[in-house]
Design an enzyme around this catalytic site. Structure first.
Site, PDB file in Angstrom:
ATOM      1  N   GLY A  72       0.810  -1.214   0.000  1.00 40.96           N
ATOM      2  CA  GLY A  72       0.000   0.000   0.000  1.00 40.96           C
ATOM      3  C   GLY A  72       0.844   1.264   0.000  1.00 40.96           C
ATOM      4  O   GLY A  72       0.545   2.224  -0.727  1.00 40.96           O
ATOM      5  N   SER A  73       1.907   1.279   0.774  1.00 38.54           N
ATOM      6  CA  SER A  73       2.733   2.495   0.857  1.00 38.54           C
ATOM      7  C   SER A  73       3.355   2.801  -0.498  1.00 38.54           C
ATOM      8  O   SER A  73       3.367   3.959  -0.934  1.00 38.54           O
ATOM      9  CB  SER A  73       3.839   2.312   1.901  1.00 38.54           C
ATOM     10  OG  SER A  73       3.276   2.088   3.171  1.00 38.54           O
ATOM     11  N   ASN A 152      -8.443   4.012   8.166  1.00 38.21           N
ATOM     12  CA  ASN A 152      -7.914   2.867   8.896  1.00 38.21           C
ATOM     13  C   ASN A 152      -8.101   2.962  10.401  1.00 38.21           C
ATOM     14  O   ASN A 152      -8.083   1.954  11.091  1.00 38.21           O
ATOM     15  CB  ASN A 152      -6.434   2.662   8.570  1.00 38.21           C
ATOM     16  CG  ASN A 152      -5.631   3.940   8.628  1.00 38.21           C
ATOM     17  OD1 ASN A 152      -5.962   4.926   7.954  1.00 38.21           O
ATOM     18  ND2 ASN A 152      -4.595   3.961   9.428  1.00 38.21           N
ATOM     19  N   GLN A 180      -7.910  -0.227   3.123  1.00 36.86           N
ATOM     20  CA  GLN A 180      -8.827  -0.775   4.126  1.00 36.86           C
ATOM     21  C   GLN A 180     -10.160  -1.202   3.519  1.00 36.86           C
ATOM     22  O   GLN A 180     -10.823  -2.089   4.045  1.00 36.86           O
ATOM     23  CB  GLN A 180      -9.087   0.259   5.238  1.00 36.86           C
ATOM     24  CG  GLN A 180      -7.871   0.569   6.088  1.00 36.86           C
ATOM     25  CD  GLN A 180      -7.477  -0.564   7.015  1.00 36.86           C
ATOM     26  OE1 GLN A 180      -8.289  -1.401   7.394  1.00 36.86           O
ATOM     27  NE2 GLN A 180      -6.207  -0.609   7.385  1.00 36.86           N
ATOM     28  N   SER A 200      -3.394  -3.221  -0.733  1.00 37.02           N
ATOM     29  CA  SER A 200      -2.295  -3.905  -0.067  1.00 37.02           C
ATOM     30  C   SER A 200      -2.726  -5.324   0.285  1.00 37.02           C
ATOM     31  O   SER A 200      -3.835  -5.534   0.775  1.00 37.02           O
ATOM     32  CB  SER A 200      -1.923  -3.137   1.202  1.00 37.02           C
ATOM     33  OG  SER A 200      -1.040  -3.914   1.984  1.00 37.02           O
ATOM     34  N   GLY A 201      -1.837  -6.285   0.068  1.00 33.81           N
ATOM     35  CA  GLY A 201      -2.171  -7.679   0.320  1.00 33.81           C
ATOM     36  C   GLY A 201      -2.445  -8.004   1.775  1.00 33.81           C
ATOM     37  O   GLY A 201      -3.411  -8.696   2.094  1.00 33.81           O
ATOM     38  N   HIS A 202      -1.582  -7.498   2.664  1.00 31.12           N
ATOM     39  CA  HIS A 202      -1.643  -8.014   4.040  1.00 31.12           C
ATOM     40  C   HIS A 202      -2.827  -7.502   4.852  1.00 31.12           C
ATOM     41  O   HIS A 202      -3.043  -7.932   5.981  1.00 31.12           O
ATOM     42  CB  HIS A 202      -0.320  -7.762   4.774  1.00 31.12           C
ATOM     43  CG  HIS A 202      -0.074  -6.358   5.205  1.00 31.12           C
ATOM     44  ND1 HIS A 202      -0.296  -5.941   6.497  1.00 31.12           N
ATOM     45  CD2 HIS A 202       0.395  -5.276   4.545  1.00 31.12           C
ATOM     46  CE1 HIS A 202       0.039  -4.662   6.604  1.00 31.12           C
ATOM     47  NE2 HIS A 202       0.459  -4.240   5.438  1.00 31.12           N
ATOM     48  N   THR A 238      12.130  -7.781 -10.623  1.00 27.50           N
ATOM     49  CA  THR A 238      11.597  -9.124 -10.873  1.00 27.50           C
ATOM     50  C   THR A 238      10.330  -9.318 -10.049  1.00 27.50           C
ATOM     51  O   THR A 238      10.320  -9.051  -8.846  1.00 27.50           O
ATOM     52  CB  THR A 238      12.649 -10.182 -10.501  1.00 27.50           C
ATOM     53  OG1 THR A 238      13.829  -9.909 -11.262  1.00 27.50           O
ATOM     54  CG2 THR A 238      12.150 -11.584 -10.796  1.00 27.50           C
ATOM     55  N   CYS A 326       0.790   2.611  13.594  1.00 28.21           N
ATOM     56  CA  CYS A 326       2.072   3.220  13.261  1.00 28.21           C
ATOM     57  C   CYS A 326       2.478   4.216  14.330  1.00 28.21           C
ATOM     58  O   CYS A 326       3.654   4.492  14.505  1.00 28.21           O
ATOM     59  CB  CYS A 326       1.996   3.941  11.931  1.00 28.21           C
ATOM     60  SG  CYS A 326       1.008   3.088  10.730  1.00 28.21           S
TER      61      CYS A 326
HETATM   62  C1  LIG Z   1      -1.823  -0.371   5.924  1.00 24.79           C
HETATM   63  C2  LIG Z   1      -2.210   0.825   5.137  1.00 24.79           C
HETATM   64  C3  LIG Z   1      -1.331   1.364   4.178  1.00 24.79           C
HETATM   65  C4  LIG Z   1       0.054   0.827   3.971  1.00 24.79           C
HETATM   66  O1  LIG Z   1       0.058  -0.417   3.357  1.00 24.79           O
HETATM   67  P1  LIG Z   1       1.393  -1.324   3.452  1.00 24.79           P
HETATM   68  O2  LIG Z   1       1.107  -2.478   2.556  1.00 24.79           O
HETATM   69  O3  LIG Z   1       1.530  -1.700   4.881  1.00 24.79           O
HETATM   70  O4  LIG Z   1       2.520  -0.482   2.955  1.00 24.79           O
HETATM   71  C5  LIG Z   1      -1.761   2.449   3.462  1.00 24.79           C
HETATM   72  N1  LIG Z   1      -2.974   2.980   3.652  1.00 24.79           N
HETATM   73  C6  LIG Z   1      -3.854   2.488   4.545  1.00 24.79           C
HETATM   74  C7  LIG Z   1      -5.191   3.111   4.685  1.00 24.79           C
HETATM   75  C8  LIG Z   1      -3.497   1.398   5.323  1.00 24.79           C
HETATM   76  O5  LIG Z   1      -4.354   0.924   6.219  1.00 24.79           O
END
Ligand SMILES: *Cc1c(COP(=O)(O)O)cnc(C)c1O
EC number: 2.8.1.7
Length: 393
Positions: A72-73, A152, A180, A200-202, A238, A326
């Site tokens: 996401g970042s 978030n 989110q 973002s995947g996680h 890659t 964070c």
């Molecule tokens: C977690 C989050 C991100 C960052 O994503 P990462 O994959 O951890 O870099 C960005 N924006 C929001 C709203 C998030 O909750």
């Protein structure tokens, strides 16, 4: 104490079993570099293109409009810096909000040091952007609007379709951080007039370190990372094939299960919120009461510190967060809670519980039983609370 109850899904989620299973062959069996022209490379390429289709389908985009990133970042950085760089001869003004993730806010601060002007919109007491404020901020130099899909910390869902309509009427690109929202609320980039979107995947059952950005066909943007010709030269490096496969699978599952997930989570969330508000005096819900992420519960408790609550919850095996993951560890109050008008002391006493489908009704019962005790115990140590409760008698 080992964590028994995990209620911090906005910080990260466990990798889903189906996702891990889909990924595993791409570590050892199909390990080819997707750029190769031999058999095993073609397997990687094929898997990657399938994942691109899965992500595109979930947001009504074309597969060619999806680019994989490291999270996401990176997607947020790419959207802002890439559009700013590409459109700098057109204008130097960017509009965002005060409640964005730091991946947006700190990128904007960087751009401000490099000749761009950024308007940080206020939000109302529920955390929503007001369209009239947005409209008033738009000027001939505005090249990009970046408003998060859902917050978030407080879970508020922003009026993205209306914002997109306004942006397009004015010929301005709209980027949304949907990290989110993805998998929790329906997203349609066409209907909502979205030009760029970060995921973002996680945050949805795929691993950490994989993400994607949707870039509408024709949008002018420069790459963030230079090197090889991967991702049509928009993102060198890659490709992380196992991660990409995992992201595709997680997005596909989330999209298919969305209505059911949403209903389940909203029911648990509302029982949690109302149970806490009823049982604990001097408590207040943060974020919009209904336009909020299905799994988000964020409540402020007067006369106590969020961090102390977290420690006592951890001692019971409960993982939660106060404000943003964070910023825990620092004593600055959350910028989001300040933006919705909370005074410092109330912002400090906030608790975020974020649910997903691995949570159970029994876990909600446990929180509803223990949290009032924790809050009461902490308030016993507060001279201010003693004062207030004396007056109330
Ligand atoms: C977690 C989050 C991100 C960052 O994503 P990462 O994959 O951890 O870099 C960005 N924006 C929001 C709203 C998030 O909750």
């Amino acid at each position: 104490m080992a964590t028994k109850i995990y209620m911090d899904h906005a910080a990260t989620t466990p990798v889903r079993k189906e996702v891990l299973e889909a990924m595993l062959p791409y570590f050892t069996e199909y390990y080819g570099n997707a750029s190769g022209i031999y058999g095993i490379a073609k397997e990687s390429k094929k898997a990657m293109e399938k994942a691109r289709e899965q992500v595109a389908a979930a947001i009504n985009a074309q597969p060619s409009e999806i680019y994989f990133t490291a999270g996401g970042s990176e997607s947020d950085n790419m959207a802002l810096r890439g559009v700013a760089e590409a459109l700098k001869d057109k204008g130097n003004h960017i509009i965002t909000t005060k409640i964005e993730h730091h991946a947006i806010l700190h990128t904007c601060e960087y751009l401000e040091k490099h000749g761009f002007r950024v308007t940080y919109l206020d939000v109302d007491a529920d955390g929503k952007v007001r369209l009239e404020d947005l409209e008033a901020a738009i000027c001939p130099e505005t090249i990009l609007i970046s408003v998060m899909f859902a917050n978030n910390e407080i879970g508020t869902i922003e009026p993205i379709a209306e914002i997109g309509k306004l942006a397009h009427e004015k010929g301005i690109y709209l980027h949304t951080d949907a990290v989110q929202a993805m998998g929790h609320v329906p997203i349609d980039v066409e209907e909502m007039h979205i030009d760029l979107l970060s995921i973002s995947g996680h945050k949805l059952g795929a691993p950490k370190g994989i993400g994607a950005i949707y870039i509408r066909k024709g949008v002018r943007i420069t790459p963030l990372i230079f090197g090889g010709a991967q991702e049509k030269k928009m993102r060198a490096g890659t490709e992380n094939i196992p991660g990409i496969v995992g992201l595709g699978k997680a997005v596909e599952l989330a999209a298919a299960e969305l209505p059911e997930t949403r209903a389940t989570l909203e029911k648990m969330r509302d029982r949690l919120i109302h149970g806490i508000l009823e049982a604990i005096p001097y408590s207040k819900l943060n974020g919009h009461p209904t336009d909020r992420l299905p799994g988000n519960c964020n409540i402020s408790f007067e006369f106590i510190e969020g961090e102390s609550m977290l420690l006592l919850l951890d001692a019971l095996g409960v993982a939660a967060s106060s404000g943003s993951a964070c910023t825990s560890g620092s004593l600055d109050p959350s910028h989001v809670l300040l933006a919705i008008g909370l005074p410092h002391e109330k912002a400090h006493g906030s608790l975020r519980l974020t649910l997903d489908t691995d949570n159970t009704e029994e876990e909600i019962d446990f929180i509803l039983e223990k949290l009032p005790q924790i809050v009461a115990r902490l308030r016993e140590m507060s001279p201010l609370y003693e004062e207030v409760s004396k007056q109330a008698k």
